[in-house]
Scaffold this motif. Structure first.
Motif, mmCIF file in Angstrom:
data_model
loop_
_atom_site.group_PDB
_atom_site.id
_atom_site.type_symbol
_atom_site.label_atom_id
_atom_site.label_comp_id
_atom_site.label_asym_id
_atom_site.label_seq_id
_atom_site.Cartn_x
_atom_site.Cartn_y
_atom_site.Cartn_z
ATOM 1 N N THR A 20 57.567 -14.375 50.219
ATOM 2 C CA THR A 20 58.572 -15.027 49.389
ATOM 3 C C THR A 20 57.943 -15.494 48.092
ATOM 4 O OG1 THR A 20 58.186 -17.208 50.363
ATOM 5 C CG2 THR A 20 59.832 -15.829 51.428
ATOM 6 N N GLN A 66 58.696 -18.315 44.963
ATOM 7 C CA GLN A 66 59.483 -19.457 44.506
ATOM 8 C C GLN A 66 58.872 -20.009 43.226
ATOM 9 O OE1 GLN A 66 59.125 -21.384 48.806
ATOM 10 N NE2 GLN A 66 60.722 -22.435 47.626
ATOM 11 N N CYS A 120 64.808 -18.336 45.625
ATOM 12 C CA CYS A 120 63.724 -17.737 46.408
ATOM 13 C C CYS A 120 63.922 -16.223 46.422
ATOM 14 C CB CYS A 120 63.741 -18.280 47.834
ATOM 15 S SG CYS A 120 62.454 -17.601 48.906
ATOM 16 N N HIS A 138 62.817 -12.658 48.133
ATOM 17 C CA HIS A 138 62.212 -12.073 49.343
ATOM 18 C C HIS A 138 62.622 -10.612 49.404
ATOM 19 C CE1 HIS A 138 66.169 -13.592 50.662
ATOM 20 N NE2 HIS A 138 65.729 -14.806 50.399
ATOM 21 N N VAL A 156 66.142 -16.219 56.765
ATOM 22 C CA VAL A 156 65.623 -17.055 55.693
ATOM 23 C C VAL A 156 65.728 -18.511 56.154
ATOM 24 C CG1 VAL A 156 65.841 -17.765 53.290
ATOM 25 C CG2 VAL A 156 66.415 -15.412 53.964
ATOM 26 N N SER A 169 67.240 -11.976 47.841
ATOM 27 C CA SER A 169 66.994 -13.307 47.300
ATOM 28 C C SER A 169 68.005 -14.289 47.882
ATOM 29 C CB SER A 169 67.072 -13.305 45.778
ATOM 30 O OG SER A 169 68.375 -13.006 45.356
ATOM 31 N N CYS A 227 60.660 -21.905 51.191
ATOM 32 C CA CYS A 227 61.504 -20.800 51.638
ATOM 33 C C CYS A 227 60.619 -19.907 52.508
ATOM 34 C CB CYS A 227 62.028 -20.053 50.419
ATOM 35 S SG CYS A 227 62.824 -18.489 50.762
ATOM 36 N N VAL A 259 60.516 -16.649 55.379
ATOM 37 C CA VAL A 259 61.220 -15.532 56.001
ATOM 38 C C VAL A 259 60.491 -15.177 57.295
ATOM 39 C CG1 VAL A 259 61.786 -13.098 55.778
ATOM 40 C CG2 VAL A 259 62.149 -14.631 53.858
#
Lengths: 114, 111
Positions: free
Chosen positions: B4, B6, B22, B24, B33, B70, B88, B90
């Motif tokens: 991720t 940020q 964020c 991803h 997420v 995202s 954030c 994943v």
């Protein structure tokens, strides 16, 4: 979700000494975790524990670390021979309640190794 | 777990909505997420998570783009107590798996 309790909140120890950090999760939670955070750095995963066995561990979790749940309630992290670089916040987390996969964290234990 | 990205930091005026993005882009179909925050040196606090639909709870809303590459965490009325680092993450939604915390976004809510 009720929070996890950790004891002690602070611990100061001499290098080379053993420390035991404790976590008191809710009894119906199945998975327990230890993370640490060195001052100013990221939160790092150490180990996860399920059904009295280690489920996953990181490369940080070497032979000086061990975990157990000796009495079926408290979940402990033992550091056998502490080093200066073990100084950090140690967070316990648990999952397996109503939201099975979500991890909920305790307030942490601040460990200072002198 | 997918990586991720940020922003390092953001500011928000008290009472306004805080929108934390964020990225991803390598997220897999079975990865969720998750959003956590950490106030000072306290334990990370779970905020919300989602797979592909938008989610809302008492703390925040999570907006995930249709391609899932995202997402945005929305704090609808930020307060000074929302000042924290927001993460954030994943990961697959299975117990026992590590949460890989990055550096997160440091949100400062100003009066």
């Amino acid at each position: 979700e009720p929070e996890v309790t950790q004891t002690p909140s602070h611990q100061v120890t001499q290098m080379g000494q053993e420390v035991i950090l404790r976590c008191v999760p809710i009894s119906n939670h199945l998975y327990f975790y230890w993370y640490r955070q060195i001052l100013g750095q990221k939160v790092e995963f150490l180990v996860s524990f399920y059904n009295n066995e280690i489920s996953e561990k990181s490369e940080i979790f070497d032979d000086q670390f061990s975990v157990e749940r000796p009495d079926g309630s408290n979940f402990t992290l033992k550091i056998r021979s502490t080093k200066l670089e073990d100084s950090a916040m140690y967070f316990c987390a648990r999952s397996g309640g109503e939201e099975k996969e979500t991890q909920y964290f305790g307030p942490g234990t601040r460990l200072l190794v002198l | 777990d997918a990586k991720t990205t940020q922003p390092t930091s953001m500011d928000c005026a008290e009472g306004r909505a805080a929108n934390l993005p964020c990225n991803h882009s390598t997220i897999s179909g079975n990865e969720y997420v998750y959003w956590y925050r950490q106030i000072h040196s306290q334990g990370p606090q779970y905020i919300i998570h989602g797979l592909k639909n938008n989610e809302t709870n008492e703390m925040a809303s999570l907006i995930i783009t249709e391609d899932r590459k995202s997402s945005t965490l929305i704090l609808p009325h930020a307060t000074l107590r929302d000042t924290a680092v927001y993460y954030c993450i994943v990961r697959v939604s299975n117990s026992g798996y590590a949460l890989n915390f990055g550096k997160g976004t440091s949100l400062l809510v100003t009066p």
